[in-house]
Design a protein around this motif. Structure first.
Motif, PDB file in Angstrom:
ATOM      1  N   TRP A 100       0.831  -1.199   0.000  1.00 44.62           N
ATOM      2  CA  TRP A 100       0.000   0.000   0.000  1.00 44.62           C
ATOM      3  C   TRP A 100       0.871   1.256   0.000  1.00 44.62           C
ATOM      4  O   TRP A 100       0.746   2.142  -0.839  1.00 44.62           O
ATOM      5  CB  TRP A 100      -0.907  -0.037   1.228  1.00 44.62           C
ATOM      6  CG  TRP A 100      -1.794   1.138   1.395  1.00 44.62           C
ATOM      7  CD1 TRP A 100      -1.477   2.336   1.976  1.00 44.62           C
ATOM      8  CD2 TRP A 100      -3.154   1.247   0.997  1.00 44.62           C
ATOM      9  NE1 TRP A 100      -2.539   3.179   1.961  1.00 44.62           N
ATOM     10  CE2 TRP A 100      -3.602   2.528   1.372  1.00 44.62           C
ATOM     11  CE3 TRP A 100      -4.045   0.395   0.355  1.00 44.62           C
ATOM     12  CZ2 TRP A 100      -4.887   2.976   1.132  1.00 44.62           C
ATOM     13  CZ3 TRP A 100      -5.331   0.839   0.128  1.00 44.62           C
ATOM     14  CH2 TRP A 100      -5.737   2.115   0.505  1.00 44.62           C
ATOM     15  N   HIS A 120     -13.097   6.591   0.054  1.00 41.91           N
ATOM     16  CA  HIS A 120     -11.818   6.175   0.610  1.00 41.91           C
ATOM     17  C   HIS A 120     -11.179   5.160  -0.322  1.00 41.91           C
ATOM     18  O   HIS A 120     -11.862   4.476  -1.062  1.00 41.91           O
ATOM     19  CB  HIS A 120     -12.027   5.478   1.958  1.00 41.91           C
ATOM     20  CG  HIS A 120     -12.415   6.421   3.038  1.00 41.91           C
ATOM     21  ND1 HIS A 120     -11.504   6.954   3.926  1.00 41.91           N
ATOM     22  CD2 HIS A 120     -13.608   6.914   3.389  1.00 41.91           C
ATOM     23  CE1 HIS A 120     -12.154   7.737   4.764  1.00 41.91           C
ATOM     24  NE2 HIS A 120     -13.420   7.737   4.476  1.00 41.91           N
ATOM     25  N   GLY A 121      -9.893   5.006  -0.232  1.00 37.10           N
ATOM     26  CA  GLY A 121      -9.282   3.945  -1.011  1.00 37.10           C
ATOM     27  C   GLY A 121      -7.925   4.327  -1.543  1.00 37.10           C
ATOM     28  O   GLY A 121      -7.410   5.419  -1.316  1.00 37.10           O
ATOM     29  N   PHE A 122      -7.338   3.414  -2.264  1.00 31.42           N
ATOM     30  CA  PHE A 122      -5.994   3.572  -2.806  1.00 31.42           C
ATOM     31  C   PHE A 122      -5.932   4.758  -3.761  1.00 31.42           C
ATOM     32  O   PHE A 122      -5.088   5.649  -3.616  1.00 31.42           O
ATOM     33  CB  PHE A 122      -5.607   2.279  -3.529  1.00 31.42           C
ATOM     34  CG  PHE A 122      -4.194   2.259  -4.007  1.00 31.42           C
ATOM     35  CD1 PHE A 122      -3.876   2.716  -5.278  1.00 31.42           C
ATOM     36  CD2 PHE A 122      -3.184   1.781  -3.203  1.00 31.42           C
ATOM     37  CE1 PHE A 122      -2.565   2.695  -5.718  1.00 31.42           C
ATOM     38  CE2 PHE A 122      -1.875   1.747  -3.650  1.00 31.42           C
ATOM     39  CZ  PHE A 122      -1.556   2.210  -4.912  1.00 31.42           C
ATOM     40  N   GLU A 136       0.620  10.388   4.004  1.00 31.57           N
ATOM     41  CA  GLU A 136      -0.410   9.345   3.875  1.00 31.57           C
ATOM     42  C   GLU A 136      -0.793   8.821   5.240  1.00 31.57           C
ATOM     43  O   GLU A 136      -1.977   8.657   5.546  1.00 31.57           O
ATOM     44  CB  GLU A 136       0.127   8.212   2.995  1.00 31.57           C
ATOM     45  CG  GLU A 136      -0.916   7.143   2.675  1.00 31.57           C
ATOM     46  CD  GLU A 136      -0.856   5.946   3.600  1.00 31.57           C
ATOM     47  OE1 GLU A 136       0.256   5.493   3.892  1.00 31.57           O
ATOM     48  OE2 GLU A 136      -1.926   5.473   4.031  1.00 31.57           O
ATOM     49  N   SER A 178      -4.531   9.048   7.238  1.00 32.19           N
ATOM     50  CA  SER A 178      -5.217   7.924   7.882  1.00 32.19           C
ATOM     51  C   SER A 178      -5.466   8.245   9.337  1.00 32.19           C
ATOM     52  O   SER A 178      -6.484   7.893   9.903  1.00 32.19           O
ATOM     53  CB  SER A 178      -4.380   6.656   7.799  1.00 32.19           C
ATOM     54  OG  SER A 178      -4.248   6.249   6.474  1.00 32.19           O
ATOM     55  N   ALA A 212      -7.013   5.362   4.370  1.00 29.88           N
ATOM     56  CA  ALA A 212      -7.384   4.029   3.918  1.00 29.88           C
ATOM     57  C   ALA A 212      -8.739   3.614   4.495  1.00 29.88           C
ATOM     58  O   ALA A 212      -9.159   4.103   5.531  1.00 29.88           O
ATOM     59  CB  ALA A 212      -6.316   3.050   4.371  1.00 29.88           C
ATOM     60  N   GLU A 263      -8.282  -1.736   6.610  1.00 32.89           N
ATOM     61  CA  GLU A 263      -7.255  -2.012   5.609  1.00 32.89           C
ATOM     62  C   GLU A 263      -5.892  -2.007   6.300  1.00 32.89           C
ATOM     63  O   GLU A 263      -5.638  -1.190   7.176  1.00 32.89           O
ATOM     64  CB  GLU A 263      -7.298  -0.917   4.549  1.00 32.89           C
ATOM     65  CG  GLU A 263      -6.368  -1.113   3.384  1.00 32.89           C
ATOM     66  CD  GLU A 263      -6.995  -1.957   2.303  1.00 32.89           C
ATOM     67  OE1 GLU A 263      -8.223  -1.869   2.153  1.00 32.89           O
ATOM     68  OE2 GLU A 263      -6.264  -2.710   1.641  1.00 32.89           O
ATOM     69  N   THR A 316      -2.767  -0.806   6.464  1.00 35.54           N
ATOM     70  CA  THR A 316      -1.802   0.196   6.024  1.00 35.54           C
ATOM     71  C   THR A 316      -1.102   0.736   7.254  1.00 35.54           C
ATOM     72  O   THR A 316      -1.640   0.725   8.352  1.00 35.54           O
ATOM     73  CB  THR A 316      -2.460   1.377   5.309  1.00 35.54           C
ATOM     74  OG1 THR A 316      -3.084   2.211   6.272  1.00 35.54           O
ATOM     75  CG2 THR A 316      -3.492   0.905   4.315  1.00 35.54           C
ATOM     76  N   ASN A 359      -3.086   3.528   9.026  1.00 37.98           N
ATOM     77  CA  ASN A 359      -4.221   3.001   9.786  1.00 37.98           C
ATOM     78  C   ASN A 359      -3.764   2.358  11.077  1.00 37.98           C
ATOM     79  O   ASN A 359      -4.374   2.512  12.134  1.00 37.98           O
ATOM     80  CB  ASN A 359      -4.944   1.924   8.956  1.00 37.98           C
ATOM     81  CG  ASN A 359      -6.157   2.475   8.278  1.00 37.98           C
ATOM     82  OD1 ASN A 359      -6.420   3.663   8.342  1.00 37.98           O
ATOM     83  ND2 ASN A 359      -6.904   1.616   7.627  1.00 37.98           N
TER      84      ASN A 359
END
Lengths: 305, 334, 517
Positions: A102, A161-163, A236, A240, A246, A250, A252, A255
């Motif tokens: 990720w 949300h997401g990649f 990033e 989170s 994320a 998930e 990551t 997170n």
């Protein structure tokens, strides 16, 4: 005095080498001969390990990052779980490994977006004076002043949300700084005598750009890319942390760090795992950036001498 | 970055310094006007883009009306808060009000949006300035020491530690500080309470975002300055190493550092967001986070506006200081 | 060189000036003192940490329930309150009677004054009802909740007659959300002004309402005068920060503790109190939009697939409960003979097979987290359980504002969403049941049988009959489940060992009883 400043202008760029290159490992330095190569080697090595882990995890089952075990929650590191378990009994090491994909993925792609857009716009702005240049400079002004948080919230609200939303957010936030720095470098290059001479001699604008201006920019781009990657990695995890990154559950690093806050006393390993991972990845990127800067610096002073 | 934003002034060829001063002043004045014009356009564009983007994040009427709302309640709320009517109409009203710096009332509290921002701004400024000062206090001595050292174990291990420190996210530092000083040792508060002591941990956290970079910049500048001719002269004349550093290398290095401090300001402001959230520091960052989540558009607009102005002003000031200070840049072209 | 030195100094001097300017103009947030000065004296200060302050500040009509009620219970009173068992207790009204289906008479408490000296009497109640039935009042949360109000009349200074537009048997219970503001102050200041200068009959007077804290002092003339001198609420949205503040002694009472923190707080000497707010956490089914979840067999299967008891034991320390139906066990109308869905993954697989989804099923749900203890973990744990029977549930986290934007118009893009409803403040089953029925504006679930039963119950004045009807609703919902029931939630609060006398009925804290030694 201006040389170091040119590179340190961009707040994301601390690629100013120490006088004789930073070398965390003295032995490697001696063997390598020149300090900056050692930086590159060490950084590159760490990066290679991370990339290899990511690729390996695609084909080999390295533990299930999503297998919950309510009875095995918050266990400290032991034989079964080398990095311990989290608040839902999931294996932290497996999650760290999944997180490499990720983080590396987002970091690389977002950096690529930022570099592409930033370099393109910066070079164009440097090359073409007048309204094009003004537009470019003003838009980077706006981009830099625009609050990071609002961009993140808007993108999440619109795309979810997401990649990809996260990658998009980070790319959008990083390109203005990149553009500024490249613009500054390219300006200097565009005003060099040989470029002006080439233009007078009738060499086409695009060709001149590609053969004279872009090549010397590449080292700068490489350095900026490395440091931007490091910054975006941290950003990033910050997103989170604020709940904008994320999706829920998930695996990551961001997170994991965010979830670890409530368990700092009972389960400090929940924080140490992802924190170490982030620090390692950022360290690798910074070392590579350092090494590239030092090498470029050495090359320049050699050619100037 | 900011030094390259505007055209460098050309010096007049007249040898008379007094005669040289007046055109330079006029140039400065013209530059300032230019900058003000830039600022106005910047603010207009940002506010407009923000207007559109915010409305993509959600419908503030539902947040005000709450989860028990019936369709009638929603309609009434919309009317009451000026959220009915076409988007274009709302936009034009917004721009019209913007011209007298009227951002309207907060949708959440009903208080004047700009007033709310103004009330919380000093807290953020205090934190930012404290962080800059801490940053300077820590980074300059360490960086100067590092930059003046020769190759050796001390320097290599120090620079290694700095590189690692650069990789630790600022909020992790904040979490650790809270855990150690507030929860375990009980010596410092982890929540803002208006006292001086509650500023220490947040300021340290905010400073940690940039300290490693500052150390490296300072070290590099000192090292670079240390190689300059006048240093060699001073050393040859018998000046001790510490005198060389303190009286010759450092002042020159400070210029780079000062410029970088100014450039840090914009990034500091983004760092304050997470820091204020962590420590519940009642500043602009916390207000922004809460307002964005509550869809309190007027306050977000006002906060972004004020932030943009601040960053711009600081950049301009730093540019001016920098240009005035370095005669080499003033004579640019050479 | 000297010039450059000087200018560098100037630049740093500019920074210093900013410090001075910022410091002198800063309105320093009034804060928690160390408490040392007050410790040991009768009185003292109670510092409360909450996750959010009332968004409407001191305007008591702008919201219902948590988080606003935590602050407003210290400033205002309502005619009635509802206790833990669901019984309606006197507040500013000492007794009431039902004259006919749409008329009620309330006898008011005598000798009560507002903190600004205004007397509390029938006129104050009439003024409040008039506001709530006005155009502006109807648009408020309280106005919407009390939409059955038609008018009020003062028959004498201590008796007020309230008329409803339709017969409503639970009206006295519903009135517990109607806080009474001082009528003259309200008329003078208007809703906006009153929000920052609220005046009520409660134990405390608000001195300042800022974005992040509320400062109050004791109202010694109140009919329920407090034992402490000062009260303050600090907003600490972040749960970890809130607990840290309690642990580092910056607050005395923390509202909203994570279940995982209970053991360490207890062993550190803090008093941890759990209570049941009658909140059922669930994943609601949007049956009206079709798809696999339109099939009741699928919905039953999903309920059987999740191990709710294990979640309760591991995530809530056993203090919650596996829900058997959409209402908590002590809610009026709860059906004790409805046993719910015990954990049975085999049965779940069987039902899915019968419904035609033996090879698996993909579902998604939007959820809000951070509202209830361990909610993020509960959702994830449920998803993991569902995966074991072949159901792939993708969870997406959304903000509360986002949730409202989707919930009110029923404009979700997922077939399920996280929904927690409770019987508060009236503790009647009809409230949560209505949400999951066709009676909800923009209904996401519709069962005609349930609709008929609820409509019948809403006008039944006979308590036993009403209870029976509501219990029939629960039976029907067992056969046709409107939600994947997850957990009967708990409220967890913690306080320092020197705080005594804490008690709360349905989140209405009785601040007047609290002492801080």
């Amino acid at each position: 005095m201006t040389a170091p400043l040119q590179r340190s202008e961009a707040p994301g760029d601390a690629g100013v080498p120490l006088a004789d290159a930073p070398t965390p490992v003295g032995v490697l330095r001696r063997r390598a001969g020149t300090g900056h190569t050692a930086s590159l080697y060490v950084g590159g090595a760490i990066a290679a390990v991370l990339v290899a882990t990511a690729l390996l995890s695609l084909f080999v089952h390295l533990g299930d990052p999503n297998a919950t075990d309510l009875l095995g929650r918050l266990h400290s590191p032991d034989g079964a779980h080398l990095a311990g378990t989290d608040e839902l009994g999931r294996d932290i090491l497996a999650r760290l490994v999944r997180g490499v994909r990720w983080s590396l993925g987002i970091g690389t792609i977002a950096t690529a977006i930022a570099v592409t857009i930033g370099a393109t716009l910066g070079t164009i702005g440097a090359w073409r004076p007048g309204i094009v240049r003004t537009l470019m400079v003003r838009s980077t002004d706006i981009g830099i002043s625009f609050p990071f948080l609002v961009i993140a919230v808007v993108i999440v609200a619109v795309v979810g949300h997401g990649f990809w939303p996260l990658t998009l957010t980070l790319g959008v936030v990083a390109w203005p700084t990149m553009a500024r720095v490249i613009y500054a470098q390219a300006r200097g290059l565009c005003e060099r005598e040989y470029v002006l001479a080439a233009r007078l001699a009738g060499v086409g604008g695009l060709r001149s750009l590609l053969t004279h201006v872009l090549p010397p920019l590449v080292p700068h781009l490489q350095v900026m890319a490395a440091f931007t990657f490091a910054d975006l990695l941290v950003a990033e995890s910050g997103l989170s942390f604020l709940g904008l990154g994320a999706p829920l559950g998930e695996a990551t690093w961001g997170n994991m760090l965010s979830a670890s806050r409530a368990y700092l006393i009972q389960a400090p390993w929940m924080m140490l795992g992802p924190a170490t991972a982030i620090v390692l990845a950022v360290l690798a990127a910074n070392l590579v950036g350092d090494g590239l800067t030092a090498r470029d610096h050495a090359k320049r002073s050699r050619s100037a001498a | 970055m900011s030094a390259m934003a505007g055209p460098a002034p050309l010096a007049s060829p007249s040898p008379d310094t007094a005669a040289r001063a007046r055109p330079a002043m006029r140039l400065l004045a013209r530059q300032l006007l230019n900058r003000v014009a830039q600022l106005v356009i910047l603010l207009f564009v940002i506010s407009s883009v923000l207007f559109v983007l915010l409305r993509l994040t959600g419908d503030p009427a539902v947040t005000i009306a709450g989860e028990n709302a019936t369709p009638d309640t929603l309609a009434a709320v919309r009317q009451q808060y000026g959220l009915d009517g076409s988007q274009l109409h709302q936009y034009l009203t917004f721009i019209g009000n913007l011209l007298h710096l009227d951002f309207g009332s907060s949708l959440a509290t009903g208080q004047d949006a700009l007033g709310m921002v103004g009330a919380q701004l000093p807290a953020t400024l205090r934190l930012a300035v404290a962080a800059i000062i801490l940053n300077a206090l820590i980074a300059i001595p360490v960086g100067a020491w590092l930059g003046s050292r020769r190759r050796g174990v001390a320097r290599e291990s120090a620079s290694f530690l700095i590189t690692i420190a650069q990789g630790i996210p600022g909020y992790v530092v904040g979490l650790l500080l809270i855990q150690v000083f507030a929860v375990w040792l009980h010596v410092l508060p982890s929540v803002a309470n208006g006292g001086f002591t509650s500023m220490i941990l947040p300021a340290l956290t905010l400073a940690s975002f940039q300290v490693p970079k500052m150390v490296r910049v300072t070290a590099a500048s000192v090292a670079e300055a240390g190689r300059a001719d006048y240093i060699l002269t001073a050393t040859a004349n018998g000046a001790s190493p510490s005198t060389v550093v303190l009286r010759h290398a450092l002042p020159n290095a400070l210029l780079a550092v000062t410029a970088m401090l100014g450039a840090q300001f914009a990034f500091l402001l983004s760092g304050t967001l997470i820091t204020e959230y962590l420590f519940n520091w009642p500043g602009l960052g916390l207000l922004m986070v809460n307002s964005v989540q509550r869809l309190d558009f007027p306050v977000v607009q006002a906060a972004v506006f004020v932030t943009a102005v601040m960053v711009f002003v600081v950049n301009v000031v730093m540019d001016i200081v920098f240009e005035l200070a370095d005669p080499r840049l003033r004579r640019s072209g050479a | 060189m000297r010039l450059r030195q000087g200018l560098s100094a100037i630049a740093l001097g500019v920074c210093a000036t900013l410090v001075v300017a910022a410091c002198s103009s800063a309105t320093t947030p009034q804060g928690s003192s160390s408490g040392g000065a007050n410790a040991g004296k009768p009185g003292g200060q109670l510092r409360v940490g909450v996750s959010a302050l009332p968004p409407g500040q001191g305007n008591p009509f702008s919201a219902i329930g948590s988080p606003s009620v935590y602050v407003w219970a210290s400033i205002f009173d309502a005619l009635t309150t509802v206790d833990k068992t669901g019984k309606v207790q006197p507040g500013l009204a000492t007794s009431w009677k039902n004259i006919d289906p749409t008329h009620w008479s309330f006898t008011l408490r005598q000798g009560v004054t507002f903190s600004n000296g205004e007397p509390f009497n029938a006129d104050a109640v009439v003024a409040t009802v008039n506001y709530l039935t006005s155009k502006e009042g109807k648009a408020t949360s309280v106005g919407g909740e009390l939409s059955m109000l038609a008018s009020a009349q003062a028959t004498d200074p201590n008796t007020v007659e309230i008329t409803t537009s339709t017969p409503n048997p639970v009206m006295p219970a519903s009135l517990c959300v109607m806080y009474i503001p001082a009528p003259k102050a309200w008329a003078q200041l208007g809703a906006k002004g009153f929000a920052t200068q609220p005046v009520g009959t409660g134990p405390f007077v608000a001195n300042s309402f800022t974005q992040n804290s509320v400062q109050l002092t004791a109202n010694t003339k109140s009919w329920r005068a407090p034992k402490v001198d000062k009260l303050s609420f600090t907003m600490l949205a972040d749960q970890a920060a809130r607990t840290q503040a309690l642990q580092s002694k910056q607050i005395d009472l923390e509202i909203g503790v994570s279940p995982d923190q209970m053991p360490s707080l207890s062993s550190a000497g803090f008093n941890v109190v759990t209570s049941s707010p009658q909140q059922i956490m669930s994943l609601a089914f949007r049956q009206t939009s079709g798809g696999p979840i339109a099939d009741p067999m699928v919905r039953q299967a999903l309920n059987y697939a999740v191990n709710k008891d294990a979640m309760n034991t591991s995530l809530l320390g056993g203090k919650g409960a596996a829900p058997t139906q959409g209402t908590a066990s002590n809610t009026f109308g709860n059906n004790p003979s409805v046993k719910g869905f015990p954990y049975d993954p085999d049965k779940a697989k069987q039902l899915l097979q019968q419904a035609g989804y033996g090879s698996g099923l993909k579902l998604s749900a939007d959820v809000v987290v951070g509202s209830f203890p361990a909610d993020a973990q509960i959702y994830q744990s449920a998803a993991a359980d569902l995966a074991k029977v072949g159901v792939q549930l993708t969870l997406t986290q959304i903000t509360f504002a986002d949730f409202l934007s989707k919930y009110l118009p029923n404009s979700w893009d997922t077939p399920m969403f996280g929904l927690s409803w409770n019987g508060q403040p009236t503790l009647q089953a009809s409230r949560p049941d209505t949400i999951f029925s066709c009676l909800q504006p923009k209904a996401f679930f519709c069962d005609p049988t349930v609709k008929d039963l609820l409509t019948k119950a809403s006008t039944e004045f006979d308590e036993n009959q009403r209870k029976q009807t509501l219990q029939d609703v629960a039976t029907q919902m067992q056969a046709n489940p409107p939600a994947l029931l997850l957990m009967e939630q708990i409220d967890i609060n913690a306080m320092a060992s020197n705080v005594n006398g804490f008690s709360a009925d349905n989140r209405t804290v009785h601040y007047e009883n609290i002492t801080v030694n």
